[in-house]
Design a protein around this motif. Structure first.
Motif, PDB file in Angstrom:
ATOM      1  N   VAL A 115      16.913  10.391 -19.841  1.00 17.57           N
ATOM      2  CA  VAL A 115      15.450  10.521 -20.224  1.00 17.57           C
ATOM      3  C   VAL A 115      14.741  10.473 -18.826  1.00 17.57           C
ATOM      4  N   VAL A 116      13.914  11.579 -18.699  1.00 19.99           N
ATOM      5  CA  VAL A 116      13.134  11.759 -17.358  1.00 19.99           C
ATOM      6  C   VAL A 116      11.804  11.497 -17.522  1.00 19.99           C
ATOM      7  N   PRO A 117      10.646  11.311 -16.433  1.00 18.66           N
ATOM      8  CA  PRO A 117       9.247  11.061 -16.782  1.00 18.66           C
ATOM      9  C   PRO A 117       8.621  12.397 -16.928  1.00 18.66           C
ATOM     10  N   GLN A 118       7.699  12.228 -17.595  1.00 17.17           N
ATOM     11  CA  GLN A 118       6.924  13.503 -18.185  1.00 17.17           C
ATOM     12  C   GLN A 118       5.524  13.375 -17.384  1.00 17.17           C
ATOM     13  N   PHE A 119       4.871  14.535 -16.770  1.00 17.70           N
ATOM     14  CA  PHE A 119       3.898  14.306 -16.085  1.00 17.70           C
ATOM     15  C   PHE A 119       2.241  14.630 -16.835  1.00 17.70           C
ATOM     16  N   PRO A 120       1.478  13.739 -16.487  1.00 11.51           N
ATOM     17  CA  PRO A 120       1.552  13.068 -15.150  1.00 11.51           C
ATOM     18  C   PRO A 120       2.034  11.711 -15.315  1.00 11.51           C
ATOM     19  N   PHE A 121       2.513  11.207 -14.031  1.00 13.77           N
ATOM     20  CA  PHE A 121       2.882   9.696 -14.019  1.00 13.77           C
ATOM     21  C   PHE A 121       2.620   9.271 -12.631  1.00 13.77           C
ATOM     22  N   MET A 122       2.462   7.897 -12.730  1.00 17.71           N
ATOM     23  CA  MET A 122       2.149   7.461 -11.348  1.00 17.71           C
ATOM     24  C   MET A 122       3.558   6.797 -10.847  1.00 17.71           C
ATOM     25  N   CYS A 123       3.817   6.724  -9.632  1.00 21.13           N
ATOM     26  CA  CYS A 123       5.033   6.028  -8.679  1.00 21.13           C
ATOM     27  C   CYS A 123       4.694   5.022  -7.836  1.00 21.13           C
ATOM     28  N   LEU A 124       5.331   4.089  -7.563  1.00 21.01           N
ATOM     29  CA  LEU A 124       4.982   3.091  -6.402  1.00 21.01           C
ATOM     30  C   LEU A 124       6.236   3.389  -5.654  1.00 21.01           C
ATOM     31  N   LEU A 125       5.802   3.991  -4.735  1.00 22.10           N
ATOM     32  CA  LEU A 125       7.048   4.386  -3.557  1.00 22.10           C
ATOM     33  C   LEU A 125       7.119   3.203  -2.340  1.00 22.10           C
ATOM     34  N   VAL A 126       8.263   2.409  -2.444  1.00 18.32           N
ATOM     35  CA  VAL A 126       8.310   1.198  -1.510  1.00 18.32           C
ATOM     36  C   VAL A 126       9.461   1.201  -0.931  1.00 18.32           C
ATOM     37  N   SER A 127       9.437   1.394   0.551  1.00 16.96           N
ATOM     38  CA  SER A 127      10.751   1.531   1.195  1.00 16.96           C
ATOM     39  C   SER A 127      10.585   0.752   2.581  1.00 16.96           C
ATOM     40  N   GLY A 128      11.484   0.761   3.332  1.00 17.43           N
ATOM     41  CA  GLY A 128      11.295   0.160   4.607  1.00 17.43           C
ATOM     42  C   GLY A 128      10.343   0.761   5.585  1.00 17.43           C
ATOM     43  N   GLY A 129      10.036   1.779   5.435  1.00 13.20           N
ATOM     44  CA  GLY A 129       8.955   2.851   6.227  1.00 13.20           C
ATOM     45  C   GLY A 129       7.638   3.064   5.333  1.00 13.20           C
ATOM     46  N   HIS A 130       7.620   2.856   4.052  1.00  9.86           N
ATOM     47  CA  HIS A 130       6.532   3.676   3.466  1.00  9.86           C
ATOM     48  C   HIS A 130       6.108   2.472   2.110  1.00  9.86           C
ATOM     49  N   ALA A 142       5.800  -2.384   2.815  1.00 14.82           N
ATOM     50  CA  ALA A 142       6.222  -3.391   2.063  1.00 14.82           C
ATOM     51  C   ALA A 142       7.478  -3.968   2.563  1.00 14.82           C
ATOM     52  N   GLY A 143       8.446  -2.916   2.442  1.00 19.21           N
ATOM     53  CA  GLY A 143       9.897  -3.430   3.149  1.00 19.21           C
ATOM     54  C   GLY A 143      10.066  -3.951   4.470  1.00 19.21           C
ATOM     55  N   GLU A 144       9.107  -3.614   5.323  1.00 17.45           N
ATOM     56  CA  GLU A 144       9.185  -4.122   6.544  1.00 17.45           C
ATOM     57  C   GLU A 144       8.609  -5.587   6.469  1.00 17.45           C
ATOM     58  N   ALA A 145       7.643  -5.793   5.878  1.00 13.53           N
ATOM     59  CA  ALA A 145       7.192  -6.997   5.817  1.00 13.53           C
ATOM     60  C   ALA A 145       8.178  -8.023   5.224  1.00 13.53           C
ATOM     61  N   ILE A 146       8.907  -7.464   4.155  1.00 17.18           N
ATOM     62  CA  ILE A 146       9.763  -8.454   3.863  1.00 17.18           C
ATOM     63  C   ILE A 146      11.161  -8.835   4.485  1.00 17.18           C
ATOM     64  N   ILE A 182      -0.080 -10.684   6.020  1.00 20.65           N
ATOM     65  CA  ILE A 182       0.889 -11.736   5.334  1.00 20.65           C
ATOM     66  C   ILE A 182       1.844 -12.231   6.212  1.00 20.65           C
ATOM     67  N   LYS A 183       2.237 -11.358   6.808  1.00 22.30           N
ATOM     68  CA  LYS A 183       3.411 -11.777   7.910  1.00 22.30           C
ATOM     69  C   LYS A 183       2.910 -12.757   8.977  1.00 22.30           C
ATOM     70  N   THR A 184       1.741 -12.561   9.562  1.00 25.08           N
ATOM     71  CA  THR A 184       1.102 -13.248  10.376  1.00 25.08           C
ATOM     72  C   THR A 184       0.893 -14.909   9.634  1.00 25.08           C
ATOM     73  N   SER A 185       0.421 -14.986   8.562  1.00 22.95           N
ATOM     74  CA  SER A 185       0.036 -16.190   8.000  1.00 22.95           C
ATOM     75  C   SER A 185       1.554 -16.854   7.631  1.00 22.95           C
ATOM     76  N   ILE A 235       4.444 -10.973  -1.844  1.00 21.82           N
ATOM     77  CA  ILE A 235       4.262  -9.214  -1.565  1.00 21.82           C
ATOM     78  C   ILE A 235       4.529  -8.326  -2.873  1.00 21.82           C
ATOM     79  N   MET A 236       5.275  -9.060  -3.740  1.00 24.02           N
ATOM     80  CA  MET A 236       5.618  -8.142  -4.912  1.00 24.02           C
ATOM     81  C   MET A 236       4.420  -7.963  -5.818  1.00 24.02           C
ATOM     82  N   SER A 237       3.702  -9.195  -6.059  1.00 26.11           N
ATOM     83  CA  SER A 237       2.591  -9.222  -7.156  1.00 26.11           C
ATOM     84  C   SER A 237       1.333  -8.527  -6.310  1.00 26.11           C
TER      85      SER A 237
END
Ligand code: KG4
Ligand code: ZN
Length: 334
Positions: free
Chosen positions: A127-142, A165-169, A215-218, A249-251
């Motif tokens: 099963v694949v998504p149908q438009f419109p849908f929202m995506c949270l794109l979270v990687s080491g660089g974005h 987010a990935g960089e922070a973790i 967050i990283k600094t604190s 970070i995740m919440s």
């Protein structure tokens, strides 16, 4: 019916996949262990490892798919963003192979590929998504909240103004000297810890944008103070620290995403990118789906981190539009 060979080499994973239209036939990933001892990806070593891996990886992908190179209809490659030396290996390989076989080339944006991974079919009834849908794109660089109107019509609703987010973790893991990449290690250790043991403040950023550098600094200052009175503080509280920083970070990611999804009245949501492998984030988005009645798309593990199948599916949608790449197209880093 089209057979596409896809190649991904933007960072430290060498990957090749074969797709028959939107159906995945093989997906081979060679991860590079050489970077672990340096606590991060060393670009020169990454491109050397890609050079060593690319031929056997492509060969295995074709063999696993039961496809001979003479049957291929097109060759797809990640054009960017990524590390230049890494990209050049995949781009040059794809160009030479397409030239040799006399078939077209398709260039793919790595970030679009992460999002489009949800359209890969691995079985007849995927099963694949149908438009419109929202995506949270979270990687080491974005880190981006995207509203998809169509495969290549991605509206950016929010994004990080500093670290990803990935960089922070990964940085939190580095502060605790846990190893690299830190994301999976923190995820594993967090399972034994209390996510409410320690609190770290999240910044107030307007709209749907994120910020992770505070967050990283604190986290760094918090540990510095604790270590002054107890040099074994990290060792004694490792699981709780991991669970707490992961929750922070995740919440934070989920809270803004939820707001944006409500505001835009979407009924389908997805997560993508390396950090979408995180168990707190995966559980969290499923819970949001239940709460709001959204259909939720969480990628299987092989499609979270970098892989060529996602490049192949993006290429398939470009093939349908007859969007081919020119042999002179150079890679781009950002
Ligand atoms: O998408 P990806 O493989 O490469 C980029 O395009 O950046 O993402 C890599 C990131 C790293 O920061 C890594 O620590 C993170 O994804 N990651 C995770 C997990 N697995 C990978 N972060 C949190 N929990 C995980 N289980
Ligand atoms: Zn990636």
């Amino acid at each position: 019916m089209s057979l596409i060979l896809a190649i991904e080499s933007s960072c430290d994973d060498t990957s090749a996949a074969v797709l028959r239209d939107d159906r995945m036939l093989s997906n081979v990933i060679a991860s590079q262990k050489v970077h672990e001892q340096f606590g991060g990806v060393v670009p020169e070593l990454a491109s050397r490892a890609h050079q060593q891996n690319i031929l056997p990886v492509v060969d295995t992908a074709l063999r696993n798919a039961g496809v001979d190179k003479s049957q291929l209809d097109a060759i797809a490659f990640t054009r960017g963003p990524g590390l230049l030396g890494s990209l050049l290996v995949g781009v040059s390989f794809a160009k030479s192979m397409a030239q040799g076989l006399g078939i077209p080339l398709i260039e793919v944006n790595h970030l679009q590929a992460h999002v489009l991974s949800h359209f890969i079919k691995t079985t007849d009834d995927s099963v694949v998504p149908q438009f419109p849908f929202m995506c949270l794109l979270v990687s080491g660089g974005h880190t981006q909240i995207l509203l998809l109107h169509d495969h290549f019509d991605m509206e950016t609703l929010g994004q990080t103004i500093d670290d990803a987010a990935g960089e922070a973790i990964d940085k939190a893991a580095k502060i605790m000297d846990l190893g690299y990449p830190g994301g999976p290690i923190i995820d594993r250790l967090a399972k034994e810890g209390n996510p409410d043991a320690f609190q770290f403040a999240t910044p107030n950023i307007a709209g749907y944008d994120y910020s992770f550098s505070g967050i990283k600094t604190s986290f760094l200052y918090f540990l510095r103070d604790k270590l002054e009175s107890d040099p074994d503080f990290i060792e004694k509280n490792k699981a709780d620290l991991c669970a707490s920083i992961q929750k922070c970070i995740m919440s934070f990611l989920l809270k803004k995403f939820e707001k944006a999804a409500i505001k835009n009245r979407v009924r389908q949501v997805a997560i993508a990118g390396g950090v979408s492998a995180n168990s707190y984030l995966r559980d969290g988005i499923m819970q949001l789906g239940k709460k709001h009645g959204w259909k939720v798309f969480v990628p299987t593990m092989q499609f979270c981190t970098d892989n060529a199948a996602m490049v192949g599916i993006a290429a398939y949608f470009k093939l349908l539009r007859k969007e081919f790449a020119d042999i002179s197209m150079p890679p781009y880093t950002r």
